[in-house]
Design a protein around this motif. Structure first.
Motif, PDB file in Angstrom:
ATOM      1  N   PHE A  11      29.581  90.673  61.665  1.00  0.00           N
ATOM      2  CA  PHE A  11      30.691  91.338  62.375  1.00  0.00           C
ATOM      3  C   PHE A  11      31.973  91.257  61.543  1.00  0.00           C
ATOM      4  O   PHE A  11      32.679  92.239  61.354  1.00  0.00           O
ATOM      5  CB  PHE A  11      30.984  90.673  63.727  1.00  0.00           C
ATOM      6  CG  PHE A  11      29.874  90.690  64.735  1.00  0.00           C
ATOM      7  CD1 PHE A  11      28.870  91.650  64.708  1.00  0.00           C
ATOM      8  CD2 PHE A  11      29.843  89.730  65.747  1.00  0.00           C
ATOM      9  CE1 PHE A  11      27.856  91.652  65.668  1.00  0.00           C
ATOM     10  CE2 PHE A  11      28.856  89.732  66.708  1.00  0.00           C
ATOM     11  CZ  PHE A  11      27.853  90.686  66.667  1.00  0.00           C
ATOM     12  N   ASN A  15      34.297  94.189  59.961  1.00  0.00           N
ATOM     13  CA  ASN A  15      35.684  94.404  60.389  1.00  0.00           C
ATOM     14  C   ASN A  15      36.689  94.202  59.252  1.00  0.00           C
ATOM     15  O   ASN A  15      37.783  94.757  59.290  1.00  0.00           O
ATOM     16  CB  ASN A  15      36.031  93.507  61.579  1.00  0.00           C
ATOM     17  CG  ASN A  15      35.695  94.165  62.901  1.00  0.00           C
ATOM     18  OD1 ASN A  15      35.641  95.389  63.008  1.00  0.00           O
ATOM     19  ND2 ASN A  15      35.468  93.352  63.917  1.00  0.00           N
ATOM     20  N   ALA A  36      39.861  90.552  66.190  1.00  0.00           N
ATOM     21  CA  ALA A  36      38.609  89.880  66.583  1.00  0.00           C
ATOM     22  C   ALA A  36      38.801  88.361  66.584  1.00  0.00           C
ATOM     23  O   ALA A  36      38.332  87.660  67.484  1.00  0.00           O
ATOM     24  CB  ALA A  36      37.473  90.279  65.648  1.00  0.00           C
ATOM     25  N   ARG A  59      33.806  88.530  69.304  1.00  0.00           N
ATOM     26  CA  ARG A  59      33.985  88.760  67.865  1.00  0.00           C
ATOM     27  C   ARG A  59      33.654  90.197  67.463  1.00  0.00           C
ATOM     28  O   ARG A  59      33.960  90.609  66.347  1.00  0.00           O
ATOM     29  CB  ARG A  59      33.101  87.771  67.107  1.00  0.00           C
ATOM     30  CG  ARG A  59      33.559  87.359  65.752  1.00  0.00           C
ATOM     31  CD  ARG A  59      34.946  86.701  65.757  1.00  0.00           C
ATOM     32  NE  ARG A  59      35.206  86.170  64.448  1.00  0.00           N
ATOM     33  CZ  ARG A  59      35.247  84.882  64.158  1.00  0.00           C
ATOM     34  NH1 ARG A  59      35.113  83.973  65.111  1.00  0.00           N
ATOM     35  NH2 ARG A  59      35.467  84.501  62.934  1.00  0.00           N
ATOM     36  N   CYS A  60      33.029  90.963  68.388  1.00  0.00           N
ATOM     37  CA  CYS A  60      32.670  92.340  68.031  1.00  0.00           C
ATOM     38  C   CYS A  60      33.122  93.350  69.085  1.00  0.00           C
ATOM     39  O   CYS A  60      32.695  94.506  69.058  1.00  0.00           O
ATOM     40  CB  CYS A  60      31.166  92.456  67.797  1.00  0.00           C
ATOM     41  SG  CYS A  60      30.161  92.183  69.270  1.00  0.00           S
ATOM     42  N   ILE A  63      34.545  96.295  67.247  1.00  0.00           N
ATOM     43  CA  ILE A  63      34.016  96.435  65.889  1.00  0.00           C
ATOM     44  C   ILE A  63      33.995  97.904  65.432  1.00  0.00           C
ATOM     45  O   ILE A  63      33.580  98.789  66.176  1.00  0.00           O
ATOM     46  CB  ILE A  63      32.614  95.786  65.781  1.00  0.00           C
ATOM     47  CG1 ILE A  63      32.207  95.635  64.318  1.00  0.00           C
ATOM     48  CG2 ILE A  63      31.582  96.526  66.603  1.00  0.00           C
ATOM     49  CD1 ILE A  63      31.057  94.672  64.107  1.00  0.00           C
ATOM     50  N   HIS A  91      31.031 100.493  69.671  1.00  0.00           N
ATOM     51  CA  HIS A  91      31.074  99.030  69.550  1.00  0.00           C
ATOM     52  C   HIS A  91      29.741  98.406  69.958  1.00  0.00           C
ATOM     53  O   HIS A  91      29.225  97.514  69.275  1.00  0.00           O
ATOM     54  CB  HIS A  91      32.197  98.449  70.414  1.00  0.00           C
ATOM     55  CG  HIS A  91      33.556  98.981  70.094  1.00  0.00           C
ATOM     56  ND1 HIS A  91      33.968  99.296  68.816  1.00  0.00           N
ATOM     57  CD2 HIS A  91      34.611  99.256  70.895  1.00  0.00           C
ATOM     58  CE1 HIS A  91      35.210  99.739  68.857  1.00  0.00           C
ATOM     59  NE2 HIS A  91      35.621  99.725  70.099  1.00  0.00           N
ATOM     60  N   LYS A  94      27.054  99.207  67.203  1.00  0.00           N
ATOM     61  CA  LYS A  94      27.282  98.415  65.976  1.00  0.00           C
ATOM     62  C   LYS A  94      26.911  96.955  66.214  1.00  0.00           C
ATOM     63  O   LYS A  94      26.269  96.313  65.380  1.00  0.00           O
ATOM     64  CB  LYS A  94      28.744  98.510  65.534  1.00  0.00           C
ATOM     65  CG  LYS A  94      29.087  99.811  64.858  1.00  0.00           C
ATOM     66  CD  LYS A  94      28.633  99.771  63.415  1.00  0.00           C
ATOM     67  CE  LYS A  94      28.834 101.094  62.757  1.00  0.00           C
ATOM     68  NZ  LYS A  94      27.842 101.403  61.750  1.00  0.00           N
ATOM     69  N   ALA A  95      27.345  96.416  67.344  1.00  0.00           N
ATOM     70  CA  ALA A  95      27.026  95.019  67.664  1.00  0.00           C
ATOM     71  C   ALA A  95      25.521  94.816  67.690  1.00  0.00           C
ATOM     72  O   ALA A  95      25.007  93.852  67.112  1.00  0.00           O
ATOM     73  CB  ALA A  95      27.650  94.635  69.011  1.00  0.00           C
TER      74      ALA A  95
END
Length: 193
Positions: A11, A15, A36, A59-60, A63, A91, A94-95
């Motif tokens: 992640f 980013n 993040a 944290r994502c 993202i 998001h 991607k996560a």
């Protein structure tokens, strides 16, 4: 490195590719990477026993956000909502990709996506912790910028909406933040109307 750490590293690496930059205390960060880190910090502060799923989601949460700029959507309310919906899907996708790459199981991926998509807000504790943290990041790092762009009436509406999204832990933390004089005055007005 365990799977959670591997996913967080993926992640963060992604980013860090954000071409937009932010300077905080003289240090330059890629924009979404910085936010993040701040979201992760607030989640841990609000919920010291946060699950791996909640920490991963923090944290994502945004993202790759730079890939769908707000300016590429119509400036009206419908355009805004379409942008937000498309972002949430981006998001979550991607996560999921990065978690899969880190070797995480489908249940963990779905749980993180559930939080990112803010499903069951108000009734799901972890989703609400995330919402509180998002509001606190806004108030701590973006509120002053909004103060420069908007009139008092608009800011009061924004603050009331922000306040309504939070539960008591978020509100208490928000009241502990430092604001400039206008910022304090508008918060006071927003909460008393």
């Amino acid at each position: 490195m365990n799977k959670v750490e591997a996913a967080i590293e993926l992640f963060d690496d992604y980013n860090r590719q954000d071409p937009r930059k932010i300077v905080v205390d003289g240090v330059t960060y890629p924009y979404e990477y910085f936010y993040a880190l701040q979201l992760y910090h607030w989640v841990k502060k609000l919920e010291p026993a946060a699950s791996d799923v909640l920490l991963l989601a923090s944290r994502c949460q945004h993202i790759g956000r730079w890939q769908k700029p707000r300016e590429t959507y119509p400036a009206d309310k419908i355009g805004y909502h379409k942008w937000r919906t498309d972002l949430a899907k981006l998001h979550a996708e991607k996560a999921g990709e990065f978690m899969l790459q880190a070797g995480m199981d489908e249940n963990s991926i779905k749980a993180v996506q559930h939080i990112i998509l803010k499903k069951q807000l108000r009734t799901d504790y972890e989703v609400q912790v995330m919402e509180n943290a998002l509001c606190l990041v806004f108030l701590q790092f973006q509120y002053n910028e909004f103060l420069q762009k908007h009139d008092d009436e608009t800011m009061i509406r924004i603050l009331q909406k922000t306040w309504n999204k939070m539960t008591e832990p978020g509100r208490n933390a928000a009241l502990s933040l430092k604001y400039n004089d206008r910022g304090k005055e508008l918060i006071s007005k927003a909460l008393s109307s």
